[in-house]
Design a protein around this motif. Structure first.
Motif: not given
Ligand code: S3P
Length: 170
Positions: A86-91, A26-39, A62-68
């Motif tokens: 903790l996922n190596k690809k995401i990290c 909100k402070k930066l006026n940038i869209e917020f995305i929450d991975i748990d919500n997306e899943i 699913i977490e890996e797929e959605i996050t990437l």
């Protein structure tokens, strides 16, 4: 603010990733995305139900797929789940291409926040000692984040200002 990179919030369950991420967005006026919500939206199920009915391995895939997929965006504020980094690809992707903040707290604070949390299957099924080990083990990985924000003793506003100062300097 010049960077086109995504701002990524990571850390243990109960560290305030979603709450701080949402304020920063909100402070930066940038869209917020929450991975748990997306899943949850993608599967039409609460996280606790996904763990219960499909198991953790399914959730992690699913977490890996959605996050990437989400990380392909530019200039978003993204809050991960406690296990996502903790996922190596995401990290690797986050360390190489984004700006990440580890919201760090003392173990006792985290334990107080997550104990008996029905919506957090990992916290709910673990003993206190198991959670302490999990926090210690994960902290080694979380420390790969670009910035470690020590939140203990700070107000939410102070945490937010620390992050904004770092971001503006990037
Ligand atoms: C998890 C943390 C949760 C959620 C899932 C698994 C973990 O997110 O992704 O229950 O492994 O630490 P929060 O950190 O937002 O509670």
């Amino acid at each position: 603010m010049k960077s086109k990179k995504n701002l990524v919030f990571l850390g243990m369950m109960g560290s305030g990733k979603s709450s701080i991420g949402s304020i920063i967005s909100k402070k930066l006026n940038i869209e917020f995305i929450d991975i748990d919500n997306e899943i949850e939206t993608e599967l039409g199920m609460k996280i606790s139900k996904i763990f219960e009915e499909k198991g953790e391995k399914y959730f992690r895939n699913i977490e890996e797929e959605i996050t990437l997929k989400i990380l392909k965006n530019k200039r978003k504020v993204i809050s991960l789940g406690g296990g996502t980094f903790l996922n190596k690809k995401i990290c690797k992707e986050i360390v190489e291409n984004h700006i990440s903040f580890w919201l760090n707290w003392e173990i006792k604070t985290l334990l107080n926040r997550i104990k008996n949390s029905h919506k957090r299957p990992i916290a709910f099924k673990s003993t206190k000692n198991e959670l302490i080990k999990l926090i210690n083990d994960r902290s080694i990985i979380y420390s790969k984040a670009h910035y470690k924000i020590n939140c203990e003793g700070l107000s939410k506003n102070e945490v937010v200002n620390n992050i904004l100062n770092i971001y503006e300097a990037n």
